[in-house]
Design an enzyme around this catalytic site. Structure first.
Site, short mmCIF file in Angstrom:
data_model
loop_
_atom_site.label_atom_id
_atom_site.label_comp_id
_atom_site.label_asym_id
_atom_site.label_seq_id
_atom_site.Cartn_x
_atom_site.Cartn_y
_atom_site.Cartn_z
N HIS A 251 -18.76 -15.65 36.43
CA HIS A 251 -18.75 -16.94 37.10
C HIS A 251 -18.47 -18.10 36.15
O HIS A 251 -18.22 -19.22 36.59
CB HIS A 251 -20.05 -17.18 37.88
CG HIS A 251 -21.26 -17.46 37.00
ND1 HIS A 251 -22.16 -16.49 36.61
CD2 HIS A 251 -21.72 -18.61 36.44
CE1 HIS A 251 -23.13 -17.02 35.89
NE2 HIS A 251 -22.87 -18.33 35.75
N ASP A 284 -20.97 -9.44 37.53
CA ASP A 284 -20.90 -10.77 36.92
C ASP A 284 -20.66 -10.68 35.41
O ASP A 284 -21.28 -11.39 34.62
CB ASP A 284 -22.17 -11.57 37.22
CG ASP A 284 -21.99 -13.07 36.95
OD1 ASP A 284 -20.84 -13.56 37.01
OD2 ASP A 284 -22.99 -13.75 36.64
N SER A 365 -25.31 -19.62 30.71
CA SER A 365 -24.71 -18.43 31.32
C SER A 365 -23.70 -17.77 30.39
O SER A 365 -22.83 -18.43 29.81
CB SER A 365 -24.00 -18.81 32.63
OG SER A 365 -24.94 -19.19 33.60
#
Length: 505
Positions: A251, A284, A365
């Site tokens: 993402h 992910d 992230s």
């Protein structure tokens, strides 16, 4: 009193005092009290004195006959009277405490004329202590009691002692002031700027400390900046090869998958453009390649299966564009089912995550979660936040990382072929009170081959208890294609299934 000092006899009519004595004059100025009648006790003595004389005291004939003046009329010394404190003829006052009535009724006013003070500073208590008003005249011939002379020698000694005390006090005060002044000057001269600078720390950080982990990992962690037509974003990543292969979250870079720019910022400030090698939206995970770099420091991958709740961990990344940020915490839980990439409605992105309380914020992230041996055990991917506002959420101490055991297989497949595979059972499930109920079976899939049917409720997957559908999805994703697993149903039946793999990306 000797005969030569006795006053001359006065006419008989002088035995009485004018009737105006003790009255108020025309100016409303009150004069002294009237004299007592001859032979009667002094009314101001309370009757405790002896009877008065038959005739008025000698010298009363010199008292003025009228009280027209507001000031007292004091007879001159030549008239046979005595000034206060001076010698001359006149009647002596009776001694204090003799019980004799005062010739002019002054028993309660002795404090005005030097009487001995009482126990609390006032006059000695007498038979009458009421207030007195008006002016009083001393009788002719009054002589105050003599004041005992003080010893001059003692006074000199006292004065000498006082002078000595003052001298010593002055010397000690001056010495104290001098020392205090010098101390203040000496104290004010002390400054932190005058102290030598401490020696530089040359020893290495203790092995297994947060400082040690940060020193080893920071050079291998990068900031990733993505620019697309719709905007820009940023995240983190870590280097797995010296030629610039970098692991991050899908993402973080998925906006550039359909046309955008990716820039990598290294710890030393250098930058490089990058391209996508491969990505897996279901797990992910993505891998990018930095251009024109070599000999980069790489991380060491660890074994997430060894992680236990309570173990210390360190998170490194670029939260809110603050590159090289290090936070620490513990493993709060393992095998926690969470939705990756923020898509909570799709079971295709459910992860079997490591939960940690190390601060993870937007921008973290794709960065590494590291154990205290400096090994990467997870990829920071998601956080929980109760905020429902439009702004970015922040850490509340609940963060999630993709376990490295699961991520490593996917990363390896991307690097080798660019086409990762997703582990599947071949079912669609929904949550029940008992576990995960199969709502749909994929034809020819692993579930159908194992004899599972729609309506079956799965309660265990291997040794792991299944309490809802997401738990089953996360358990399947933690395995690799080709793994065999025993499945327990709600009716206590068990079946064995061989998991499949589906190519994604």
């Amino acid at each position: 009193m000797t005969e030569s000092n006795k006053p001359a006899p006065q006419p008989e009519e002088s035995n009485s005092v004018p009737a105006s004595a003790g009255q108020t004059d025309s100016g409303a100025r009150e004069q002294g009290p009237s004299l007592p009648d001859p032979g009667q006790p002094d009314p101001l003595q309370g009757g405790s004195g002896q009877a008065g004389a038959t005739h008025a005291p000698a010298g009363l004939g010199d008292v003025p006959a009228s009280f027209t003046s507001a000031q007292p009329q004091v007879p001159s010394p030549g008239a046979g009277q005595t000034q206060l404190g001076g010698p001359g003829p006149g009647q002596q006052l009776p001694p204090s405490g003799s019980g004799q009535p005062h010739p002019l009724g002054l028993g309660a006013t002795t404090a005005q004329f030097g009487a001995e003070p009482g126990p609390f500073g006032g006059p000695q208590p007498g038979p009458h202590t009421g207030p007195q008003t008006g002016q009083y005249y001393l009788p002719p011939g009054y002589q105050p009691p003599p004041v005992p002379p003080q010893s001059k020698g003692r006074g000199k000694v006292v004065a000498g002692v006082a002078a000595l005390v003052l001298l010593v006090g002055g010397l000690s005060g001056g010495l104290g002031g001098y020392l205090g002044y010098n101390f203040a000057n000496d104290s004010s001269s002390v400054s932190s700027l005058d102290t030598p600078r401490p020696a530089s720390q040359t020893s290495n950080a203790p092995a297994g400390s947060v400082e040690d982990v940060a020193n080893r990992l920071l050079p291998s962690v990068v900031q990733i900046q993505v620019t697309t037509r719709s905007g820009s974003g940023e995240g983190s990543g870590f280097i797995i090869s010296g030629n610039g292969q970098i692991v991050t979250n899908n993402h973080v870079i998925e906006g550039a998958a359909s046309g955008g720019e990716i820039k990598v910022v290294f710890q030393d400030g250098r930058t490089a453009s990058a391209k996508i090698l491969g990505r897996d939206p279901s797990s992910d995970i993505a891998v990018i390649q930095a251009d024109g770099v070599s000999n980069l420091p790489v991380v060491q991958l660890g074994n997430s299966g060894d992680m236990r709740t309570g173990q210390a961990v360190v998170a490194i990344g670029s939260p809110f564009e603050l590159s090289g940020t290090v936070t620490s915490g513990i493993v709060s839980s393992v095998n926690r089912p969470v939705s990756a990439g923020g898509d909570r409605t799709s079971q295709a992105t459910v992860l079997n995550a490591i939960q940690t309380d190390a601060a993870i914020n937007p921008g973290n992230s794709g960065g590494p979660l590291v154990n205290m041996q400096g090994q990467v055990v997870g990829i920071n991917s998601a956080i929980y936040s109760p905020s429902q506002g439009q702004g970015q959420a922040g850490s509340v101490g609940i963060g999630f990382a993709i376990p490295m055991d699961q991520a490593r297989r996917t990363i390896d497949e991307i690097v080798k072929s660019g086409k990762p595979r997703q582990t599947v059972l071949g079912v669609k499930v929904e949550s029940t009170e008992q576990g995960a109920r199969i709502s749909e079976i994929t034809s020819g899939g692993a579930a159908e081959k194992a004899g599972l049917k729609a309506g079956d409720v799965i309660t265990k997957f291997g040794d792991r208890r299944i309490d809802e559908s997401d738990t089953l999805v996360a358990a399947v994703r933690s395995k690799a294609p080709g793994d065999k697993v025993t499945i327990t149903l709600s009716d206590n039946r068990t079946v064995e299934a061989t998991l499949d793999g589906v190519e994604v990306g």
